[in-house]
Write an enzyme that holds these catalytic residues in place. Sequence first.
Site, PDB file in Angstrom:
ATOM      1  N   GLU A 166       0.806  -1.195   0.195  1.00  0.00           N
ATOM      2  CA  GLU A 166       0.054   0.002  -0.032  1.00  0.00           C
ATOM      3  C   GLU A 166       0.843   1.372   0.071  1.00  0.00           C
ATOM      4  O   GLU A 166       0.756   2.124   1.052  1.00  0.00           O
ATOM      5  CB  GLU A 166      -0.902  -0.066   1.101  1.00  0.00           C
TER       6      GLU A 166
ATOM      7  N   GLU B 145      -5.913  -8.271   1.352  1.00  0.00           N
ATOM      8  CA  GLU B 145      -6.118  -8.040   2.661  1.00  0.00           C
ATOM      9  C   GLU B 145      -7.805  -7.872   2.702  1.00  0.00           C
ATOM     10  O   GLU B 145      -8.128  -7.023   1.830  1.00  0.00           O
ATOM     11  CB  GLU B 145      -5.517  -6.890   3.389  1.00  0.00           C
TER      12      GLU B 145
HETATM   13  C1  BGC Z   1      -2.545  -2.237   6.372  1.00  0.00           C
HETATM   14  C2  BGC Z   1      -2.491  -3.077   7.612  1.00  0.00           C
HETATM   15  C3  BGC Z   1      -3.687  -2.408   8.429  1.00  0.00           C
HETATM   16  C4  BGC Z   1      -4.966  -2.611   7.976  1.00  0.00           C
HETATM   17  C5  BGC Z   1      -6.011  -2.095   8.758  1.00  0.00           C
HETATM   18  C6  BGC Z   1      -3.997  -2.050   5.673  1.00  0.00           C
HETATM   19  O1  BGC Z   1      -4.141  -0.834   5.245  1.00  0.00           O
HETATM   20  O2  BGC Z   1      -1.994  -3.097   5.420  1.00  0.00           O
HETATM   21  O3  BGC Z   1      -1.320  -2.840   8.071  1.00  0.00           O
HETATM   22  O4  BGC Z   1      -3.261  -2.889  10.081  1.00  0.00           O
HETATM   23  O5  BGC Z   1      -5.009  -2.170   6.619  1.00  0.00           O
HETATM   24  O6  BGC Z   1      -6.154  -0.829   9.037  1.00  0.00           O
END
Ligand code: BGC
Length: 448
Positions: A161, A355
């Site tokens: 990101e 994610e």
């Molecule tokens: C990131 C994580 C973060 C998650 C929740 C993503 O932007 O890669 O490191 O904990 O979102 O905010």
Amino acid sequence: MLPSHFHFGVGTSSYQVEGAPHEGGKLPSIWDVYSHVPGHIKNGDTGDVAVDFYHRYKEDIALAKELGVDTFRFSLAWTRLVKEDGSVNLEGVAFYRSVLEEIHRQDLRPVITLYHWDLPQYLEDRGGWKERSILDAYLNYVSIVKEHLLDLCTDFLTFNEPQCFLYLGYQNLGHAPGKVYTFDEMMRAAHNVLMCHFKAQKLLKEGHPEVTVGFVNTMNGVIPENDDPQLWKAIQENFFKTPKGTKDFYTQSIYMDPLYLHHYPKEVEDYLREHNILEPGDLDLIKEGKDDTVYLNLYTSNHCYLDEKGQYHSERRPTKEKQGYLDWLIQEPETLYYTPKLIQERYHLPIVISENGDAVEDTLTPDGHVHDPRRSSYLLSYLHEMERAIDDGVDIRGYFYWSLCDNLEWSEGFGPRFGLIYIDYKNNLRRIKKDSFFDYHKFIRENR
Ligand code: BGC
């Protein structure tokens, strides 16, 4: 039904889970430094102990196995592997080799994120991402990874990101290093990150065609208000706009077009040329890029509509009630339907959801359980929408829940809990499987 080759995973990142900032020859990263400035992280929390993955990785990897996933995504701390003079830190190598061996012992596939936001502080002191010299430092780090870890891992993600770490970190929006870059510096930084990616990809794949090297994007997804084709057209046109000011650096096409179309958007290329940011060979590197999968971290969306005058609007849906722990994190499962569709229509490549997850203020019951129906409903509803996208022809090949266990949510501290496993911070960091752990487990079993 999900395809048989579909991958299920979970993710973590070094600063959020490891702790042990002074062990094994580790040097300070920007987060080690930033988190120690009072006021930067809620409640004065830091990653000094985090969830002690550094000492408890065997337990955590075993839990991931029990969860039923096949893939384990984690990140390396650059500051454990490279000394300030650029030489290798063998203690750091030994640590990550043990982690990787354990992942294999549990019959899981490792996916390594090379950069999940923890830049060595000495590189920040030399100017950080806006300096072209960062390429040499990053490439040196990657060559150390190649030499010492490639026999244990073949799947890499160069960056997590940049939309976040450049924008939040260099527009002083609550992330390390808390600096403010100008527009020109932001453009330089974005270009340097991309050059690091393409060079690292080339380096890692040289002599190893089996190695995969991707780049993790994030974005507010899109949810159209209705199925008017004019609206979808407006979304396609607006979503990939190029940055015009520093506020636009939470943006897409500046990263994604070079990665997946092999050229910058014209205005970006013109800017880079006019401001002498491009160096000889840079555009060729982009042309020769080998990204064959789009990695997307997707949590929430903008709601898109055309008003009576046909004007396009894209905005966060205002919610009166606080839904979860974090204001930005609204449960919007259709994010996983429309956004991959939009991305595939532009880039025509397979997608992995690298994610997706929910933060809840979980509590432990007196008999030692964590009931987290909101997270289960989040997880299952997003998976359902993802399946719907697949049924409609979107080529999604994997899903990683964020995160395996509760951890340090950056400047928000330990308050927001994203884990499927509860960490009992008051009781020796005891790990407790939440109800959602069993729900994800069940979903995976039913879809194998
Ligand atoms: C990131 C994580 C973060 C998650 C929740 C993503 O932007 O890669 O490191 O904990 O979102 O905010």
